[in-house]
Write a protein that holds these residues in place. Structure first.
Motif, PDB file in Angstrom:
ATOM      1  N   GLY A  42      83.298  65.656  91.523  1.00  0.00           N
ATOM      2  CA  GLY A  42      82.766  67.678  91.592  1.00  0.00           C
ATOM      3  C   GLY A  42      81.417  67.830  91.826  1.00  0.00           C
ATOM      4  N   ASP A  43      80.908  66.906  92.276  1.00  0.00           N
ATOM      5  CA  ASP A  43      79.831  67.550  92.642  1.00  0.00           C
ATOM      6  C   ASP A  43      79.437  68.220  93.576  1.00  0.00           C
TER       7      ASP A  43
ATOM      8  N   GLY B 290      77.729  65.940  97.228  1.00  0.00           N
ATOM      9  CA  GLY B 290      78.943  64.989  97.044  1.00  0.00           C
ATOM     10  C   GLY B 290      79.733  65.700  98.360  1.00  0.00           C
ATOM     11  N   GLY B 291      79.293  66.576  98.688  1.00  0.00           N
ATOM     12  CA  GLY B 291      79.816  67.648 100.049  1.00  0.00           C
ATOM     13  C   GLY B 291      81.532  68.057  99.400  1.00  0.00           C
ATOM     14  N   ARG B 292      82.469  68.046 100.173  1.00  0.00           N
ATOM     15  CA  ARG B 292      84.300  69.132 100.066  1.00  0.00           C
ATOM     16  C   ARG B 292      84.594  67.575  98.802  1.00  0.00           C
ATOM     17  N   PRO B 293      85.596  68.653  98.639  1.00  0.00           N
ATOM     18  CA  PRO B 293      86.338  67.321  97.147  1.00  0.00           C
ATOM     19  C   PRO B 293      87.128  66.377  98.241  1.00  0.00           C
ATOM     20  N   ARG B 294      87.136  65.398  97.839  1.00  0.00           N
ATOM     21  CA  ARG B 294      87.262  63.343  98.713  1.00  0.00           C
ATOM     22  C   ARG B 294      89.094  64.149  97.971  1.00  0.00           C
ATOM     23  N   VAL B 295      90.367  63.925  98.703  1.00  0.00           N
ATOM     24  CA  VAL B 295      91.307  63.273  97.864  1.00  0.00           C
ATOM     25  C   VAL B 295      92.070  62.602  98.872  1.00  0.00           C
TER      26      VAL B 295
ATOM     27  N   LEU C 267      91.449  66.646  91.031  1.00  0.00           N
ATOM     28  CA  LEU C 267      90.409  66.613  92.018  1.00  0.00           C
ATOM     29  C   LEU C 267      90.220  67.475  92.299  1.00  0.00           C
ATOM     30  N   GLN C 268      90.935  68.344  93.284  1.00  0.00           N
ATOM     31  CA  GLN C 268      90.726  69.469  93.858  1.00  0.00           C
ATOM     32  C   GLN C 268      89.899  70.978  93.527  1.00  0.00           C
ATOM     33  N   SER C 269      90.400  70.790  92.540  1.00  0.00           N
ATOM     34  CA  SER C 269      89.491  72.198  91.101  1.00  0.00           C
ATOM     35  C   SER C 269      88.865  71.599  90.568  1.00  0.00           C
ATOM     36  N   PHE C 270      88.431  70.372  90.321  1.00  0.00           N
ATOM     37  CA  PHE C 270      87.546  70.018  89.115  1.00  0.00           C
ATOM     38  C   PHE C 270      85.981  70.982  89.745  1.00  0.00           C
ATOM     39  N   PRO C 271      85.197  71.558  88.656  1.00  0.00           N
ATOM     40  CA  PRO C 271      84.826  72.941  88.140  1.00  0.00           C
ATOM     41  C   PRO C 271      83.094  71.894  88.594  1.00  0.00           C
ATOM     42  N   ARG C 272      82.785  70.933  88.119  1.00  0.00           N
ATOM     43  CA  ARG C 272      82.047  70.633  87.842  1.00  0.00           C
ATOM     44  C   ARG C 272      81.501  68.926  88.132  1.00  0.00           C
TER      45      ARG C 272
END
Length: 315
Positions: A248-249, A253-258, A270-275
């Motif tokens: 979420g960083d 952390g860059g783009r969310p890694r899935v 994981l994609q929507s975790f806001p913080r």
């Protein structure tokens, strides 16, 4: 303690040759060195009824008069904002800061901050620097903070932090499988391009972060992190630098890694975790008034708990 107070001292002869600012700091340990410097330069400190410079050296036997005038913070309005008080006495408060609460007013956030909430809860905090706040958490980091309620407590807590005698533990959910705990020692300073960010840099200040594995998942690891120093964004910068960015960083952390092959529910979470999934879970310190060592602990908030529950379902 009243906001304006006249303090009289006779300089001990064993302090002969010491600077005025050093002597006043020793005789009045309830005030910070920076505050004492300001008072000397403002003429609030007189030696035998004379105004001297901070660096002038004394011989012993002089009469020092200190007019301790504390500035009232009037630029920030008290606001009725829930504080999440975990512990409170006459000297300190332990706050469980929620996600989204800015600690101190600044450009873009002049209201709705922890300072505004503290001034509503305890108006006397207007007499203290930063309303008693001695350390910070990022807006989107949750967890425990200590706030001073007296000037004496504020001075002692600042000293404890400077001497690295405050224990702070965090829980951080990171990408990747971390094999074992370790220590990161890498200086942190402003990013050479993006001045709003911090980065590992040779010209930065010393920064030391310890971490150990709390729980492992197929593609993630929950770490328990402790700080030896307290640089801005230290945990986020160090963990990202070691290629285990916090979930979420978006800043470090860059783009969310899935990962491939996970459930749709976990993918969405994981994609929507806001913080950043970072929580200050444990705080320990020597109480500035009783000199007893005390510890407080708070569980992770609901958003992180929900994400961890989904990760456990994938095991």
């Amino acid at each position: 303690m009243p906001p304006n107070q006249q303090i009289l001292h006779t300089v001990p002869f064993d302090m002969e040759g010491q600077r005025l600012d050093q002597i006043v700091a020793s005789l009045c340990p309830e005030y910070s060195r920076s505050q004492i410097q300001k008072w000397i330069k403002a003429g609030n400190v007189r030696v035998d009824d004379k105004i001297l410079k901070p660096k002038e050296r004394l011989t012993g036997g002089e009469q020092i008069t200190l007019n301790a005038e504390l500035e009232v913070q009037t630029e920030f309005e008290p606001e009725d904002i829930p504080l999440g008080i975990v512990y409170e006495d006459d000297a300190i408060m332990i706050i469980n800061k929620p996600v989204g609460l800015v600690v101190h007013p600044a450009a873009g956030n002049w209201s709705g901050t922890l300072v505004n909430a503290l001034l509503h809860h305890s108006p006397s905090l207007a007499m203290l620097p930063r309303a008693g706040i001695v350390h910070r958490l990022d807006k989107d980091t949750s967890g425990l903070m200590v706030v001073a309620k007296t000037l004496e407590a504020h001075t002692k807590l600042v000293e404890l932090l400077q001497e690295r005698d405050v224990s702070r533990e965090y829980l951080a959910l990171v990408f990747g499988q971390v094999v074992a705990g370790s220590t990161i020692e890498a200086n942190i300073g402003r990013h050479h391009i993006d001045r709003k960010k911090q980065a590992v840099t040779d010209g930065g200040k010393e920064a030391i972060t310890h971490y150990r594995v709390e729980e492992r998942f197929p593609h993630h690891t929950l770490l328990r992190v402790s700080l030896e120093t307290g640089r801005t964004h230290q945990i986020r910068v160090h963990l990202s630098w070691k290629h285990m960015p916090i979930v979420g960083d978006q800043t470090y952390g860059g783009r969310p890694r899935v990962p491939a092959g996970i459930s749709e529910a976990l993918r969405t979470a994981l994609q929507s975790f806001p913080r950043q999934a970072l929580h200050a879970t444990k705080l320990g310190l020597v109480h500035p008034e009783t000199s007893e060592y005390r510890e407080w602990e708070t569980p992770i908030p609901e958003d992180m708990a929900g994400l961890l529950a989904l990760l456990r379902e994938e095991m």
